[in-house]
Enzyme design. Sequence first.
Site, short mmCIF file in Angstrom:
data_model
loop_
_atom_site.label_atom_id
_atom_site.label_comp_id
_atom_site.label_asym_id
_atom_site.label_seq_id
_atom_site.Cartn_x
_atom_site.Cartn_y
_atom_site.Cartn_z
N ASP A 1 3.60 89.37 -65.75
CA ASP A 1 1.98 89.96 -65.79
C ASP A 1 1.57 90.30 -66.82
O ASP A 1 2.26 90.80 -67.70
CB ASP A 1 2.48 91.00 -64.47
CG ASP A 1 0.85 90.94 -64.13
OD1 ASP A 1 0.09 89.54 -63.88
OD2 ASP A 1 0.08 92.65 -64.22
N GLU B 1 1.75 84.46 -67.84
CA GLU B 1 0.11 84.81 -66.88
C GLU B 1 -0.56 85.34 -68.48
O GLU B 1 -0.56 86.86 -68.55
CB GLU B 1 0.38 85.02 -65.67
CG GLU B 1 -0.70 85.60 -65.11
CD GLU B 1 -1.90 87.32 -65.10
OE1 GLU B 1 -2.71 86.97 -64.60
OE2 GLU B 1 -1.37 88.22 -65.89
#
Length: 640
Positions: free
Chosen positions: A318, A371
């Site tokens: 993330d 990401e």
Amino acid sequence: MKNKNSEQNTHSTIGEQDIHYFHEGKHIYAYEFMGAHKACEEGIEGIRFTTWAPNAKSICVIGDFNYWQVEDKNYMEPITDAGLWSVFIPNAKNGDKYKFVVTNKDTNNYVYKSDPYAFFSELRPNTASIITTETQYTWSDDKWLEKRAKTNYYDNPMNVYELHLASWKTKNGKFLTYDELNETLPQYIKEMGYTHVEFMPLHEHPLDASWGYQPTGFYSVNSRHGDIIGLKRLVDKLHNNDIGVILDWVPGHFCKDQHGLIYFDGSPCYEYQEPTKAINKGWGTHNFDLGRNEVKCFLISNAMYWINEFHIDGLRVDAVSNILYLNYDREDGQWIPNIYGGHENLEGIAFLKELNGVLKHTCKGVITIAEESSSWPDISTPVEKGGLGFDFKWNMGWMNDTLRYISLDPVYRKYHHNLITFSMVYHYSEKFILSISHDEVVHGKKSLINKMWGDLWNKYAGLRLYMSYMIGHPGKKLIFMGSEFVQFVEWREYEQLQWQVVDQYESHKQTLHFFKKLNDLYHNETALWQCDYDHHGFRWIDADNSQQSILSFIRSSKDNKQKLIFICNFTPVTYYDYHLGVPDAGSYKEVFNSDNLEFGGSGQVMATEIFSSPQSSHGFEQRITIKIPPMATLVLKLIK
């Protein structure tokens, strides 16, 4: 340094080699001796507690075993000058709750802290760690792991279903346990034709509304759904149904609740020393000090923990931009340049390379996905070739451009045609995953169906058109839960998806059926996934028909024996006698049509074969003549 592949080691002795590698930042199994572990010392059974707190004056362990009292016998002893502390407590046992009372050596102030390495924690609002030594599980996924180790995911199908466990389904408004999810989730994923499930973070976090992205217990399984064994059973069941498991993982920052990692020993410890680097104002969190050896051990060991103990097949990392850039989400004057005067976080870059290098070396077949929302180069290039070493990167640019395009009135789409074609200009620069994730259906962004233009019929048609175009576009796929049966409201983490609409309305049932058939097409047609990252696998027929807003392209298999032709009509107009160049002479058959009646379309399908004629068109020597239904994707296949 110990090196193991599964199940936690109950041997508590902390060897000199463990200590050395831990402080050097090279220990990748720190969870084997850090935290709380069953031990037998001098014939007495108990628990050995170990933690890292370099600026502590003293640390006392309190819990159920001593009635939460500070006692001399439960004070930890320093075992290194660099901040390792440890104590053996004879009467502590599995299931006991506990905390650390950490006193800072400079201020004499003390804080009550949860164990950073605890394997289980109390459900919010309570914050104690729980001694968890009974974690052994007999796995039955050997065949899956053997297959995983041999799989090259670049030339295999990958169709990911992203979900948030707490809101996928509930029971009388309460969270489903891992075992309850085990009864329905694997079967649903398999029936729908997805190859992988991606869980939003499963580590402990105090705030439901953070969705798990502001963690406190990095090693603690999310207690909302049960215990460690329950999660292992769920992963095992998924593997036995040929479904891979990807986990969202958050190594860049952590929650600033006082019981967690923030100022763990009364001063910056897991976070950077400099407030400008440590404090993440945008998210209300603290950033990890990725240049500190013991912090790197904590994080890389954490990745290894989830992979080894829970057989996780991949990590979706993330907020990679927050790790790469010193000025991420910061105005000028709010960040300090690196030693070369740039905005790159050199420690973050080195950490990501080390993480990916370790996983490539030790975890055969496990993938990492970034990401990352900037244009940082070579994210999915191997470390040895100068890249960051990720296997895949989410294609945020494709997602933003195409969702903007599909929301436009078709009258104006011809003026923005580049939005739907531009992705192929840069597609081969990274190993992209096309993602329509949870971030796109919250915070006023609308549900996926409500992003579509027009009245209800056109919205449904637009969704089918868009998803069919996505399946044809090179790159692996990801979609967020609820989109497959057309949830009209935005995703809400505090309630389950609106499953009732599938039974109440035919249009929702038809769209669910559409997704299943589309996924079947993807899985069965080699051309749709075998050459995602090879120029051979994609060729435009016509990328420039902006006036009619029609795209056409070819997807091919490695051996060129399978070819699919996609025709995407982004207008509510039926085109008759449409001439289309094709690469081969012969007959073509319609193998998929998003306008099919069974999906809720107008039913303008081609039931008979289409024969090519020797007439030049779109740079090819052969052409076919077809009817293109409104707001639809056609998929044709050469059959002879």
